[in-house]
Design a protein around this motif. Sequence first.
Motif, PDB file in Angstrom:
ATOM      1  N   LEU A 224      -8.314   7.189   4.297  1.00 21.02           N
ATOM      2  CA  LEU A 224      -9.444   8.048   3.926  1.00 21.02           C
ATOM      3  C   LEU A 224      -9.657   9.189   4.915  1.00 21.02           C
ATOM      4  N   ASP A 225      -9.215   9.020   6.143  1.00 21.93           N
ATOM      5  CA  ASP A 225      -9.407  10.055   7.151  1.00 21.93           C
ATOM      6  C   ASP A 225      -8.262  11.068   7.201  1.00 21.93           C
ATOM      7  N   CYS A 226      -7.340  11.010   6.263  1.00 23.66           N
ATOM      8  CA  CYS A 226      -6.228  11.969   6.209  1.00 23.66           C
ATOM      9  C   CYS A 226      -6.686  13.228   5.490  1.00 23.66           C
ATOM     10  N   SER A 227      -7.702  13.891   6.025  1.00 23.59           N
ATOM     11  CA  SER A 227      -8.303  15.022   5.324  1.00 23.59           C
ATOM     12  C   SER A 227      -7.417  16.266   5.331  1.00 23.59           C
ATOM     13  N   GLU A 228      -6.639  16.461   6.382  1.00 22.25           N
ATOM     14  CA  GLU A 228      -5.836  17.691   6.470  1.00 22.25           C
ATOM     15  C   GLU A 228      -4.652  17.663   5.507  1.00 22.25           C
ATOM     16  N   ARG A 229      -3.915  16.574   5.515  1.00 26.64           N
ATOM     17  CA  ARG A 229      -2.703  16.500   4.702  1.00 26.64           C
ATOM     18  C   ARG A 229      -2.918  15.784   3.378  1.00 26.64           C
ATOM     19  N   GLY A 230      -4.006  15.089   3.228  1.00 25.41           N
ATOM     20  CA  GLY A 230      -4.196  14.243   2.061  1.00 25.41           C
ATOM     21  C   GLY A 230      -3.550  12.889   2.319  1.00 25.41           C
ATOM     22  N   PRO A 231      -3.888  11.894   1.542  1.00 24.41           N
ATOM     23  CA  PRO A 231      -3.372  10.554   1.790  1.00 24.41           C
ATOM     24  C   PRO A 231      -1.873  10.457   1.515  1.00 24.41           C
ATOM     25  N   ASN A 232      -1.215   9.662   2.311  1.00 23.86           N
ATOM     26  CA  ASN A 232       0.209   9.396   2.164  1.00 23.86           C
ATOM     27  C   ASN A 232       0.382   8.359   1.053  1.00 23.86           C
ATOM     28  N   GLY A 233       1.245   8.642   0.096  1.00 27.34           N
ATOM     29  CA  GLY A 233       1.461   7.740  -1.039  1.00 27.34           C
ATOM     30  C   GLY A 233       1.922   6.356  -0.630  1.00 27.34           C
ATOM     31  N   GLN A 234       2.774   6.284   0.400  1.00 26.85           N
ATOM     32  CA  GLN A 234       3.252   4.983   0.860  1.00 26.85           C
ATOM     33  C   GLN A 234       2.125   4.168   1.487  1.00 26.85           C
ATOM     34  N   LEU A 235       1.239   4.835   2.227  1.00 25.72           N
ATOM     35  CA  LEU A 235       0.097   4.133   2.812  1.00 25.72           C
ATOM     36  C   LEU A 235      -0.841   3.609   1.723  1.00 25.72           C
ATOM     37  N   VAL A 236      -1.068   4.414   0.703  1.00 28.34           N
ATOM     38  CA  VAL A 236      -1.939   4.003  -0.398  1.00 28.34           C
ATOM     39  C   VAL A 236      -1.334   2.792  -1.110  1.00 28.34           C
ATOM     40  N   ALA A 237      -0.023   2.812  -1.357  1.00 28.89           N
ATOM     41  CA  ALA A 237       0.644   1.683  -2.013  1.00 28.89           C
ATOM     42  C   ALA A 237       0.565   0.426  -1.152  1.00 28.89           C
ATOM     43  N   ALA A 238       0.766   0.579   0.154  1.00 22.14           N
ATOM     44  CA  ALA A 238       0.671  -0.570   1.057  1.00 22.14           C
ATOM     45  C   ALA A 238      -0.745  -1.128   1.073  1.00 22.14           C
ATOM     46  N   LEU A 239      -1.734  -0.247   1.086  1.00 18.71           N
ATOM     47  CA  LEU A 239      -3.123  -0.680   1.076  1.00 18.71           C
ATOM     48  C   LEU A 239      -3.445  -1.430  -0.210  1.00 18.71           C
ATOM     49  N   ASN A 240      -3.014  -0.900  -1.341  1.00 17.25           N
ATOM     50  CA  ASN A 240      -3.249  -1.590  -2.617  1.00 17.25           C
ATOM     51  C   ASN A 240      -2.615  -2.972  -2.623  1.00 17.25           C
ATOM     52  N   SER A 241      -1.451  -3.104  -2.043  1.00 18.23           N
ATOM     53  CA  SER A 241      -0.772  -4.397  -1.976  1.00 18.23           C
ATOM     54  C   SER A 241      -1.551  -5.391  -1.117  1.00 18.23           C
ATOM     55  N   VAL A 242      -2.034  -4.934   0.031  1.00 14.88           N
ATOM     56  CA  VAL A 242      -2.808  -5.809   0.921  1.00 14.88           C
ATOM     57  C   VAL A 242      -4.111  -6.223   0.238  1.00 14.88           C
ATOM     58  N   MET A 243      -4.796  -5.289  -0.390  1.00 16.12           N
ATOM     59  CA  MET A 243      -6.047  -5.604  -1.075  1.00 16.12           C
ATOM     60  C   MET A 243      -5.796  -6.581  -2.222  1.00 16.12           C
ATOM     61  N   SER A 244      -4.686  -6.407  -2.924  1.00 13.76           N
ATOM     62  CA  SER A 244      -4.339  -7.302  -4.020  1.00 13.76           C
ATOM     63  C   SER A 244      -4.084  -8.720  -3.516  1.00 13.76           C
ATOM     64  N   SER A 245      -3.470  -8.839  -2.350  1.00 17.12           N
ATOM     65  CA  SER A 245      -3.189 -10.174  -1.806  1.00 17.12           C
ATOM     66  C   SER A 245      -4.473 -10.918  -1.447  1.00 17.12           C
ATOM     67  N   LEU A 246      -5.568 -10.182  -1.254  1.00 18.21           N
ATOM     68  CA  LEU A 246      -6.866 -10.796  -0.972  1.00 18.21           C
ATOM     69  C   LEU A 246      -7.675 -11.071  -2.249  1.00 18.21           C
ATOM     70  N   LEU A 247      -7.060 -10.800  -3.401  1.00 21.17           N
ATOM     71  CA  LEU A 247      -7.689 -11.040  -4.710  1.00 21.17           C
ATOM     72  C   LEU A 247      -9.021 -10.307  -4.845  1.00 21.17           C
ATOM     73  N   THR A 248      -9.021  -9.042  -4.462  1.00 21.14           N
ATOM     74  CA  THR A 248     -10.280  -8.298  -4.434  1.00 21.14           C
ATOM     75  C   THR A 248     -10.712  -7.732  -5.781  1.00 21.14           C
ATOM     76  N   THR A 249      -9.830  -7.703  -6.767  1.00 21.60           N
ATOM     77  CA  THR A 249     -10.241  -7.230  -8.086  1.00 21.60           C
ATOM     78  C   THR A 249     -10.125  -8.361  -9.091  1.00 21.60           C
ATOM     79  N   GLU A 250     -10.845  -8.227 -10.207  1.00 20.52           N
ATOM     80  CA  GLU A 250     -10.782  -9.270 -11.228  1.00 20.52           C
ATOM     81  C   GLU A 250      -9.371  -9.417 -11.773  1.00 20.52           C
TER      82      GLU A 250
END
Length: 147
Positions: free
Chosen positions: A86-112
């Motif tokens: 979220l703090d990557c304001s100058e360049r915008g978010p890195n796609g690989q970081l976003v994918a890694a984050l989604n994977s970690v959040m998914s492993s915690l069963l955070t969505t229905e």
Amino acid sequence: MGARGPIGKRSEERMGHRSKEEKNSITKAPSGPPEGLPDLPDPSPAWDPIATDWYLSLRESGQAAFYQPSDWAVARYAAELMSRVLDCSERGPNGQLVAALNSVMSSLLTTEGDRRRARMELERKKPDGPKLASVSPLDSYRDIAGG
């Protein structure tokens, strides 16, 4: 993780006969904050407010009843990664970081959807108060038509 493909319906939304084994394969837990959570580290003051809100929301979520200390460590890691994304304001978010984050959040069963794939359901709280009667659409059309 669970199966691929479309997310299945909640058990109470499914129609037809289900085997006892299939019904018993779904883990159910109450929604809302679980009792007896361990003392957890507070969010880092350096985190983005959205990452802080996400981390704190886990404490109020039913799946947290199944979390072990290692899961809470992963949650802190995810919040740190989220904050950096979220703090990557100058360049915008890195796609690989976003994918890694989604994977970690998914492993915690955070969505229905994540929970359904893992065959876990949080029991929804029943609304308080009287239940309103439903009106059939055909009755409404009949009334409009004067019949």
